[in-house]
Design an enzyme around this catalytic site. Structure first.
Site, PDB file in Angstrom:
ATOM      1  N   ARG A  18      -4.143  -1.344  12.582  1.00  0.00           N
ATOM      2  CA  ARG A  18      -4.064   0.052  12.143  1.00  0.00           C
ATOM      3  C   ARG A  18      -3.895   0.214  10.628  1.00  0.00           C
ATOM      4  NH1 ARG A  18      -3.083   4.781  15.081  1.00  0.00           N
ATOM      5  NH2 ARG A  18      -1.928   6.408  13.991  1.00  0.00           N
ATOM      6  N   THR A 109       2.511 -36.182   8.218  1.00  0.00           N
ATOM      7  CA  THR A 109       3.177 -35.587   9.368  1.00  0.00           C
ATOM      8  C   THR A 109       2.679 -34.154   9.514  1.00  0.00           C
ATOM      9  OG1 THR A 109       5.334 -35.170  10.407  1.00  0.00           O
ATOM     10  CG2 THR A 109       5.151 -34.712   8.051  1.00  0.00           C
ATOM     11  N   HIS A 157      24.606  14.532  -5.016  1.00  0.00           N
ATOM     12  CA  HIS A 157      25.124  14.869  -3.665  1.00  0.00           C
ATOM     13  C   HIS A 157      24.147  15.816  -2.946  1.00  0.00           C
ATOM     14  CE1 HIS A 157      28.943  13.256  -5.232  1.00  0.00           C
ATOM     15  NE2 HIS A 157      28.668  13.990  -6.297  1.00  0.00           N
ATOM     16  N   GLN A 239      12.027 -32.873   6.606  1.00  0.00           N
ATOM     17  CA  GLN A 239      10.676 -32.834   7.177  1.00  0.00           C
ATOM     18  C   GLN A 239       9.926 -31.615   6.674  1.00  0.00           C
ATOM     19  OE1 GLN A 239       9.497 -32.166  11.595  1.00  0.00           O
ATOM     20  NE2 GLN A 239       9.562 -34.389  11.311  1.00  0.00           N
ATOM     21  N   SER A 287       0.429  19.367  12.121  1.00  0.00           N
ATOM     22  CA  SER A 287       1.131  19.448  13.395  1.00  0.00           C
ATOM     23  C   SER A 287       0.174  19.980  14.455  1.00  0.00           C
ATOM     24  CB  SER A 287       2.348  20.374  13.280  1.00  0.00           C
ATOM     25  OG  SER A 287       2.848  20.721  14.555  1.00  0.00           O
TER      26      SER A 287
END
Length: 482
Positions: A18, A109, A157, A239, A287
């Site tokens: 998306r 490895t 505030h 490792q 909306s």
């Protein structure tokens, strides 16, 4: 089901299906991962050959000619039998490189291809993000410069406070983004290569291959590191490379997410005030039930994904904490999710934020109206000072203003009316000596302090310089598909 395909019959991560860009989605794709494994096997073979191991030009050429033609079906079948992804791809590569088969993965490895590929993906992921972050900073810097002296209500505030300017507020956002730029650059430059270290990091298998020649083992590590595009490798590993590297990488992305969340929250708050809006397409629907709405859906998407990105940083923190001794495999499944998702999410929020900053809409008249509602209260001290200069008594004037301010506040709060303090001051004979000065006293630009000058200096000294390395990548525009 008509029109359905197999991809719709199972879960697909919306990060890829998306939102994410093609380049970041490819960076963590299986094709990128497994072709990088093959390149790493090629680098190892080339370096081993250069240092004297019996590897032929024909073997190297064969590997070079089959870097991209991966038989994913065969690899899946092999993994089903072997229960080991690296050996499954060793066998698959060997199948199309029969001459080179005996020397593929020689001395290595699983973490040689696994960890080193992860480091390449992290490095390349940062290289995708950094220009995107630079473009966001550039767009926002242009915005700040344009509105450097446009007065607006400041909020502390979330209550009206002293005036600032639209551009100065944008510089608060920019300051955090510039910090993020430096953090991402540092994290990218700090990345090293794991290199060729063997099963527990001692390089014992390579020392055996080169019959105890330590210098050749070190040269092998240096050559492979250089071929992979890294300046340095980690001198010591278990490792795996230390999982604190993942912490460093994801911490800077989580910090970026906090910045973006704050910026987009501010935009959402200002959108509610109708002072600033993110871009809104001509046919966009806000909306399904309320056709008049213009929701800040891009900023909301950024906040939503930023929360996810901030949460992801707990994964590498816990993984690093529980790695026992030289390594345990309980890191693997977690890292398959947390590393790609962090970079994919960061990529998405930067692309979305660039789109927002390229089309931010400012409504100066709405801002001006909000200032008019609050400025008379803020100007009371200036009115008092003007009266004192005109010969008035400071305490008498203060009491007059206090009474008139409370009356005006009652009109605003109890009656829902406009702030009429200025009209009350004009109607009171006490203030006759300064009536002619009221317009200049109430000029919003006299309340913004040095905000415009701060913007100019900040952009010049701290913002524009960090964009210099990305000048050639500034012209990319973002058109969101959703």
């Amino acid at each position: 089901m008509e029109g359905s395909g197999e991809e719709f019959m199972k879960y697909r991560s919306p990060l890829v299906s998306r939102y994410a860009s093609k380049e970041m989605a490819f960076n963590f794709s299986d094709m990128k991962k497994f072709t990088t494994w093959r390149r790493l096997w090629l680098y190892l073979a080339k370096a081993e050959k250069e240092l004297g191991l019996p590897i032929t030009d024909a073997q190297v050429s064969e590997m070079e000619s089959h870097l991209e033609d991966i038989d994913f079906v065969m690899a899946a079948d092999e993994e089903g039998k072997l229960r080991h992804d690296v050996m499954a791809h060793v066998h698959t590569f060997a199948h199309c490189c029969p001459t080179a088969a005996p020397i593929i993965h020689l001395g290595a490895t699983s973490c040689y291809v696994g960890d080193d590929t992860d480091l390449i993906m992290l490095r390349d992921g940062f290289d995708i993000l950094l220009p995107k972050l630079a473009r966001v900073i550039d767009r926002l810097a242009n915005f700040a410069e344009k509105y450097a002296d446009l007065p607006t209500l400041g909020f502390t505030h979330y209550q009206p406070a002293q005036l600032t300017t639209v551009g100065k507020r944008a510089c608060l956002w920019l300051q955090d983004l510039v910090m993020d730029m430096r953090n991402l650059q540092r994290a990218r430059e700090d990345l090293r290569f794991r290199g060729v270290k063997g099963t527990t990091g001692t390089q014992a298998s390579f020392l055996q291959l080169f019959q105890g020649d330590h210098e050749k083992v070190e040269e092998l590590d240096r050559k492979v590191t250089e071929m992979a595009g890294f300046k340095k490798s980690y001198l010591v590993t278990g490792q795996t490379y230390s999982r604190k590297v993942d912490i460093d990488s994801l911490c800077v992305l989580a910090s970026l997410a906090a910045t973006v969340h704050k910026i987009c929250t501010d935009i959402r708050l200002l959108a509610n005030l109708k002072e600033i809006e993110e871009p809104f397409e001509k046919e966009q629907i806000g909306s399904s039930a309320m056709p008049y709405k213009r929701n800040p859906m891009r900023a909301e998407r950024c906040c939503s994904l930023a929360r996810h990105l901030m949460a992801l940083v707990s994964d590498p923190l816990q993984t690093a904490a529980v790695q026992w001794l030289e390594r345990t495999l309980d890191d693997s499944a977690n890292r398959r999710i947390s590393l790609p998702e962090s970079f994919l999410t960061a990529d998405i929020i930067l692309s979305t934020l660039q789109n927002i900053t390229e089309g931010l809409v400012v409504y100066p008249k709405v801002i001006e109206r909000h200032i008019r509602h609050e400025l008379p209260f803020m100007a009371t001290e200036n009115i008092i000072m003007a009266m004192v200069k005109a010969g008035g008594n400071r305490q008498d004037c203060h009491e007059k203003i206090r009474v008139l301010s409370q009356q005006a506040a009652a009109v605003v709060k109890q009656e829902g009316g406009d702030n009429d303090l200025l009209a009350r001051v004009q109607a009171d004979p006490y203030f006759a000596p300064i009536i002619g000065q009221l317009d200049s006293i109430l000029d919003p630009k006299t309340f913004i302090g040095r905000a415009p000058q701060q913007v100019t200096r900040f952009l010049s000294e701290e913002v524009r310089p960090v964009l210099e390395p990305y000048k050639s990548k500034m012209d990319v525009k973002i058109e969101l598909e959703l």
